[in-house]
Design an enzyme around this catalytic site. Structure first.
Site, PDB file in Angstrom:
ATOM      1  N   GLU A  36      48.104  45.242   3.095  1.00  0.00           N
ATOM      2  CA  GLU A  36      48.368  45.941   1.828  1.00  0.00           C
ATOM      3  C   GLU A  36      47.683  45.178   0.696  1.00  0.00           C
ATOM      4  O   GLU A  36      47.843  43.973   0.572  1.00  0.00           O
ATOM      5  CB  GLU A  36      49.878  46.051   1.585  1.00  0.00           C
ATOM      6  CG  GLU A  36      50.275  46.591   0.227  1.00  0.00           C
ATOM      7  CD  GLU A  36      49.609  47.914  -0.164  1.00  0.00           C
ATOM      8  OE1 GLU A  36      49.701  48.879   0.599  1.00  0.00           O
ATOM      9  OE2 GLU A  36      48.977  47.964  -1.247  1.00  0.00           O
ATOM     10  N   GLY A  41      54.902  50.051  -0.302  1.00  0.00           N
ATOM     11  CA  GLY A  41      55.487  51.361  -0.584  1.00  0.00           C
ATOM     12  C   GLY A  41      54.505  52.301  -1.269  1.00  0.00           C
ATOM     13  O   GLY A  41      54.767  53.491  -1.417  1.00  0.00           O
ATOM     14  N   GLY A  42      53.369  51.739  -1.722  1.00  0.00           N
ATOM     15  CA  GLY A  42      52.289  52.576  -2.250  1.00  0.00           C
ATOM     16  C   GLY A  42      52.682  53.399  -3.466  1.00  0.00           C
ATOM     17  O   GLY A  42      53.550  53.009  -4.257  1.00  0.00           O
ATOM     18  N   THR A  43      52.038  54.549  -3.589  1.00  0.00           N
ATOM     19  CA  THR A  43      52.214  55.394  -4.773  1.00  0.00           C
ATOM     20  C   THR A  43      53.661  55.834  -4.947  1.00  0.00           C
ATOM     21  O   THR A  43      54.231  55.717  -6.037  1.00  0.00           O
ATOM     22  CB  THR A  43      51.339  56.664  -4.635  1.00  0.00           C
ATOM     23  OG1 THR A  43      50.006  56.266  -4.364  1.00  0.00           O
ATOM     24  CG2 THR A  43      51.378  57.504  -5.887  1.00  0.00           C
ATOM     25  N   CYS A  44      54.249  56.369  -3.891  1.00  0.00           N
ATOM     26  CA  CYS A  44      55.566  56.992  -4.030  1.00  0.00           C
ATOM     27  C   CYS A  44      56.573  56.005  -4.609  1.00  0.00           C
ATOM     28  O   CYS A  44      57.264  56.293  -5.581  1.00  0.00           O
ATOM     29  CB  CYS A  44      56.050  57.523  -2.681  1.00  0.00           C
ATOM     30  SG  CYS A  44      57.678  58.248  -2.798  1.00  0.00           S
ATOM     31  N   HIS A 443      81.568  79.328  -1.497  1.00  0.00           N
ATOM     32  CA  HIS A 443      81.690  79.867  -2.860  1.00  0.00           C
ATOM     33  C   HIS A 443      82.286  78.809  -3.773  1.00  0.00           C
ATOM     34  O   HIS A 443      83.189  78.099  -3.365  1.00  0.00           O
ATOM     35  CB  HIS A 443      82.591  81.110  -2.844  1.00  0.00           C
ATOM     36  CG  HIS A 443      82.854  81.638  -4.223  1.00  0.00           C
ATOM     37  ND1 HIS A 443      81.916  82.365  -4.920  1.00  0.00           N
ATOM     38  CD2 HIS A 443      83.945  81.509  -5.035  1.00  0.00           C
ATOM     39  CE1 HIS A 443      82.415  82.685  -6.110  1.00  0.00           C
ATOM     40  NE2 HIS A 443      83.635  82.167  -6.196  1.00  0.00           N
TER      41      HIS A 443
HETATM   42  C1  FAD Z   1      53.725  60.788 -10.609  1.00  0.00           C
HETATM   43  C2  FAD Z   1      53.822  61.207  -9.160  1.00  0.00           C
HETATM   44  C3  FAD Z   1      54.979  61.790  -8.709  1.00  0.00           C
HETATM   45  C4  FAD Z   1      55.088  62.169  -7.381  1.00  0.00           C
HETATM   46  N1  FAD Z   1      56.246  62.757  -6.968  1.00  0.00           N
HETATM   47  C5  FAD Z   1      56.374  63.123  -5.687  1.00  0.00           C
HETATM   48  C6  FAD Z   1      57.589  63.687  -5.219  1.00  0.00           C
HETATM   49  O1  FAD Z   1      58.538  63.856  -5.978  1.00  0.00           O
HETATM   50  N2  FAD Z   1      57.684  64.020  -3.917  1.00  0.00           N
HETATM   51  C7  FAD Z   1      56.649  63.830  -3.056  1.00  0.00           C
HETATM   52  O2  FAD Z   1      56.790  64.149  -1.879  1.00  0.00           O
HETATM   53  N3  FAD Z   1      55.490  63.304  -3.465  1.00  0.00           N
HETATM   54  C8  FAD Z   1      55.321  62.938  -4.749  1.00  0.00           C
HETATM   55  N4  FAD Z   1      54.164  62.369  -5.164  1.00  0.00           N
HETATM   56  C9  FAD Z   1      53.080  62.176  -4.186  1.00  0.00           C
HETATM   57  C10 FAD Z   1      53.362  60.958  -3.301  1.00  0.00           C
HETATM   58  O3  FAD Z   1      53.633  59.828  -4.097  1.00  0.00           O
HETATM   59  C11 FAD Z   1      52.164  60.681  -2.406  1.00  0.00           C
HETATM   60  O4  FAD Z   1      51.789  61.861  -1.770  1.00  0.00           O
HETATM   61  C12 FAD Z   1      52.512  59.657  -1.340  1.00  0.00           C
HETATM   62  O5  FAD Z   1      52.875  58.422  -1.925  1.00  0.00           O
HETATM   63  C13 FAD Z   1      51.294  59.447  -0.436  1.00  0.00           C
HETATM   64  O6  FAD Z   1      51.606  58.475   0.492  1.00  0.00           O
HETATM   65  P1  FAD Z   1      50.487  57.782   1.355  1.00  0.00           P
HETATM   66  O7  FAD Z   1      51.236  57.091   2.432  1.00  0.00           O
HETATM   67  O8  FAD Z   1      49.448  58.719   1.741  1.00  0.00           O
HETATM   68  O9  FAD Z   1      49.748  56.746   0.366  1.00  0.00           O
HETATM   69  P2  FAD Z   1      50.259  55.728  -0.707  1.00  0.00           P
HETATM   70  O10 FAD Z   1      51.732  55.801  -0.884  1.00  0.00           O
HETATM   71  O11 FAD Z   1      49.440  55.873  -1.901  1.00  0.00           O
HETATM   72  O12 FAD Z   1      49.952  54.309  -0.051  1.00  0.00           O
HETATM   73  C14 FAD Z   1      48.665  53.840   0.209  1.00  0.00           C
HETATM   74  C15 FAD Z   1      48.690  52.325   0.188  1.00  0.00           C
HETATM   75  O13 FAD Z   1      47.445  51.841   0.673  1.00  0.00           O
HETATM   76  C16 FAD Z   1      47.044  50.718  -0.108  1.00  0.00           C
HETATM   77  N5  FAD Z   1      45.583  50.585   0.031  1.00  0.00           N
HETATM   78  C17 FAD Z   1      44.642  51.453  -0.385  1.00  0.00           C
HETATM   79  N6  FAD Z   1      43.406  51.025  -0.022  1.00  0.00           N
HETATM   80  C18 FAD Z   1      43.594  49.865   0.639  1.00  0.00           C
HETATM   81  C19 FAD Z   1      42.709  48.940   1.250  1.00  0.00           C
HETATM   82  N7  FAD Z   1      41.402  49.159   1.312  1.00  0.00           N
HETATM   83  N8  FAD Z   1      43.229  47.814   1.796  1.00  0.00           N
HETATM   84  C20 FAD Z   1      44.576  47.584   1.779  1.00  0.00           C
HETATM   85  N9  FAD Z   1      45.463  48.449   1.225  1.00  0.00           N
HETATM   86  C21 FAD Z   1      44.983  49.562   0.665  1.00  0.00           C
HETATM   87  C22 FAD Z   1      47.501  51.085  -1.504  1.00  0.00           C
HETATM   88  O14 FAD Z   1      47.638  49.922  -2.308  1.00  0.00           O
HETATM   89  C23 FAD Z   1      48.848  51.758  -1.211  1.00  0.00           C
HETATM   90  O15 FAD Z   1      49.902  50.834  -1.232  1.00  0.00           O
HETATM   91  C24 FAD Z   1      54.017  61.956  -6.482  1.00  0.00           C
HETATM   92  C25 FAD Z   1      52.849  61.345  -6.930  1.00  0.00           C
HETATM   93  C26 FAD Z   1      52.747  60.974  -8.248  1.00  0.00           C
HETATM   94  C27 FAD Z   1      51.485  60.315  -8.705  1.00  0.00           C
END
Ligand code: FAD
Length: 460
Positions: A36, A41-44, A443
C-alpha cells in the site's frame, strides 16, 4: 533476489478488495505480500464513503435541529456547525477503521505488509522502493482518484477534490461545485446544511443524467428547497480569480452568467490509478479509458494477474470492489464459480432523502423494447413518510410483463437506501414480483407500500 521476497501471492493496493483477499490466501497457508502506497482502506475509508457519510450524518443533525419546531420541539438559539468538531468526529471514525485494517493485515500470519509505491519490473516482479518482490499470482487493487480535467483557468485557482475537501475545518462562505452527479450532490447538500451558500454547476441539461428524468427532477426540487443554486446546461466552463474569490464563467462569453464564490470543489468523475504501475512491463492490457481489461472472472490477458475494484472499470463502488474479492476468492480458493455478470447493478445516492437504485432504469427498459409494467407511488402517499415529515420523493418499480421478474427499481425517499435491498434480494432470487406482493410487511413502514405499488402496475 532475496528468497524472503518470493511470494505465492502479491496484492497491490489495500483498498476494498485487496486486504480480504490477502488474508484469505494467508489463512490457507500461502505466503502473501500486500503493498500500500498511502492509506489503508483506500478511497472508501479515507476520502470516500466513510468520511463523506460521517460528514453527512453531522449535516443531517443540523438540518433536523433546524426543523425541530415543525415537530413541536423547541431549541433555543442558533443551530450552527462547529466544523472543527465535525472534522474531529470524522477523522476519529476514519482513523479507527484505517488503522484497524492495517493492524489486521500486519497481525495476519503468512502476510507481509509493504509500504510504498508498487510497479511491475516484469510480469512476475514488483518493485517497491529498493525491494524487488516476486509473485506467482499477482492481484491489482489500485483503485481510482478524482479526475482533474484541463479546465481553462484552473491553474489560477486553489480548488478542492473529494480528497482535499476532507481536510476542511471551516464553513466556506460560498462553495461552487462543478459536477452535478453523485459525489457533487452529496457535498452540496452537506455544505448547505453546514451553513455555506452552495452553487452546483452541471454541463448536462439535468442533474445525475444517468438516472431517469423524474429522479433528476425530484432531486433538483429537493436541493432547490434547501436553497442550493443549480446551474444546468453550462456550455463552456472557464475559471478566474478576483480578490481571492473564484469566478466560474458559465458560457465563457456573457459575464452576466458568471458565478463568484469563495471556494471550488471539482466533482467531475474518476480516473483509474493505472498509469504508473508499469503495466506495459508485465504485458497487461488496458482499455481506452485506462481501465485494466479483465474477463468475467477478473483475470487480465496475463494468466497469473487479476485486477479487482475500480481499476477494472466493472464497478465504481465499495460493494462492487468487495464483490470482486468474493468472485476471485470463490474461483481460486473455494472452488465455486462466480462471475461479474451475475451482479445486479445497485447503489445509493446518500442525499436526504436518499435514492436507492437497483437494476435497469425506466429509460433503459423502454429503449430495450421489453414488454414491461410500471408501478409508482409518491412518498406523500406513504404514512411512514408523513409521520416523519419527510414526504419528498417517490418509489417506482418496473417488471417484465411476461416473466413477472423485476427489471429495476428506484426508491427516492426516506429509508430508500435500505428499502431498495428488499427488492434487490428478490431480483437475485429471480422470483416473480408477486412474492413481494403476497408477503406481509410491517406497519407503518415505507416497505409495506411496495405491494400496494405492485397492485397498481400499468403497461410501460
Ligand atoms: C466522495 C466519495 C464518496 C463515495 N461514496 C461511496 C458510497 O457511499 N458507497 C460506495 O459503494 N462507494 C462510494 N464511493 C466509491 C468508493 O469509495 C470506491 O468505489 C471504492 O473505494 C473503490 O475501491 P477499490 O478497492 O477499487 O480502490 P481504493 O479503495 O481506491 O483502493 C486502492 C488502493 O490502492 C493504493 N494504490 C494505488 N496505486 C498503488 C500502487 N502503485 N502501489 C501501491 N498502492 C497503490 C491506493 O493508495 C489505495 O489505497 C465514493 C467515492 C468517493 C470519492
Amino acid at each position: 533476489m532475496n528468497r524472503d521476497n518470493q511470494f505465492d501471492v502479491i496484492v497491490i493496493g489495500a483498498g476494498q478488495a485487496g486486504p480480504s483477499l490477502a488474508v484469505k490466501f494467508a489463512n490457507i497457508g500461502k505466503k502473501v505480500a500486500i503493498i500500500e502506497r498511502k492509506l489503508f482502506g483506500g478511497t472508501c475509508v479515507n476520502t470516500g464513503c466513510i468520511p463523506s457519510k460521517t460528514l453527512i450524518a453531522s449535516a443531517e443533525v443540523a438540518h433536523i435541529a433546524r426543523r425541530a419546531q415543525d415537530f413541536g420541539i423547541l431549541i433555543n438559539g442558533d443551530i450552527k456547525a462547529d466544523m472543527k468538531k465535525v472534522k474531529v468526529r470524522k477523522d476519529d471514525i476514519v482513523n479507527k477503521i484505517s488503522s484497524g485494517l492495517e493492524s489486521w493485515l500486519k497481525d495476519t500470519k503468512n502476510c507481509t505488509v509493504f509500504k510504498g509505491h508498487a510497479q511491475f519490473e516484469d510480469p512476475y516482479t514488483i518493485r517497491v522502493g529498493d525491494e524487488l518482490l516476486k509473485g506467482e499470482k499477482i492481484f491489482i487493487n489500485v483503485g481510482a482518484r478524482a479526475s482533474v480535467p484541463p479546465i481553462e483557468g484552473l491553474k489560477k485557482i486553489n480548488y478542492f477534490t473529494n480528497s482535499t475537501i476532507m481536510d476542511v475545518d471551516f464553513i466556506p462562505e460560498h462553495l461552487i461545485i462543478i459536477g452535478g452527479s453523485y459525489i457533487g450532490l452529496e457535498f452540496a447538500q452537506m455544505y448547505r446544511r453546514f451553513g455555506s451558500n452552495v452553487t452546483i454547476i452541471e454541463k448536462a441539461s439535468r442533474l445525475i443524467p444517468r438516472e431517469d428524468a423524474d429522479v433528476s427532477d425530484t432531486v433538483k426540487e429537493i436541493l432547490l428547497a434547501e436553497g442550493i443554486d443549480i446551474r444546468l446546461n453550462a456550455e463552456c466552463i472557464e475559471l478566474d480569480k478576483h480578490d481571492e474569490k473564484v469566478i466560474v464563467k458559465l458560457d465563457c462569453k456573457d459575464s452576466a452568467k458568471n458565478i463568484t464564490g469563495s471556494h471550488l470543489l471539482l466533482a467531475i468523475g474518476r480516473v483509474a490509478n493505472t498509469q504508473d504501475l508499469g503495466l506495459d512491463k508485465a504485458g497487461v492490457e488496458k482499455d481506452e479509458r485506462d481501465f485494466i481489461k479483465v474477463d468475467d472472472q477478473l483475470q487480465t490477458n496475463v494468466a497469473h494477474i487479476w485486477a479487482l475494484g475500480e481499476c477494472n472499470g466493472k464497478g465504481a463502488f465499495t460493494h462492487t470492489s468487495y464483490n470482486d474479492y468474493e468472485i476471485v476468492a470463490a474461483n481460486l480458493i473455494d472452488n465455486h464459480s462466480r462471475r461479474v455478470s451475475d451482479r445486479i447493478l445497485t447503489y445509493a445516492l446518500f442525499l436526504d432523502p436518499p435514492l436507492g437504485r437497483a437494476g435497469l432504469t425506466e429509460a433503459q427498459v423502454r429503449s430495450s423494447g421489453t414488454k414491461a409494467l410500471l408501478g409508482k407511488r409518491p412518498m406523500t402517499k406513504v404514512k411512514r413518510a408523513v409521520i416523519k415529515g419527510e414526504t419528498q420523493g417517490f418509489m417506482k418499480i418496473i417488471v417484465d410483463a411476461e416473466t413477472k421478474q423485476i427489471l429495476g427499481a428506484a426508491v427516492l425517499g426516506v429509508g430508500g437506501d435500505e428499502i431498495i435491498q428488499s427488492i434487490l434480494d428478490v431480483m437475485y432470487a429471480k422470483a416473480p414480483y408477486t412474492v413481494i406482493q403476497n408477503a406481509v410487511h410491517i406497519h407503518p413502514t415505507v416497505t409495506e407500500l411496495i405491494p400496494t405499488m405492485l397492485e397498481e402496475l400499468k403497461p410501460l
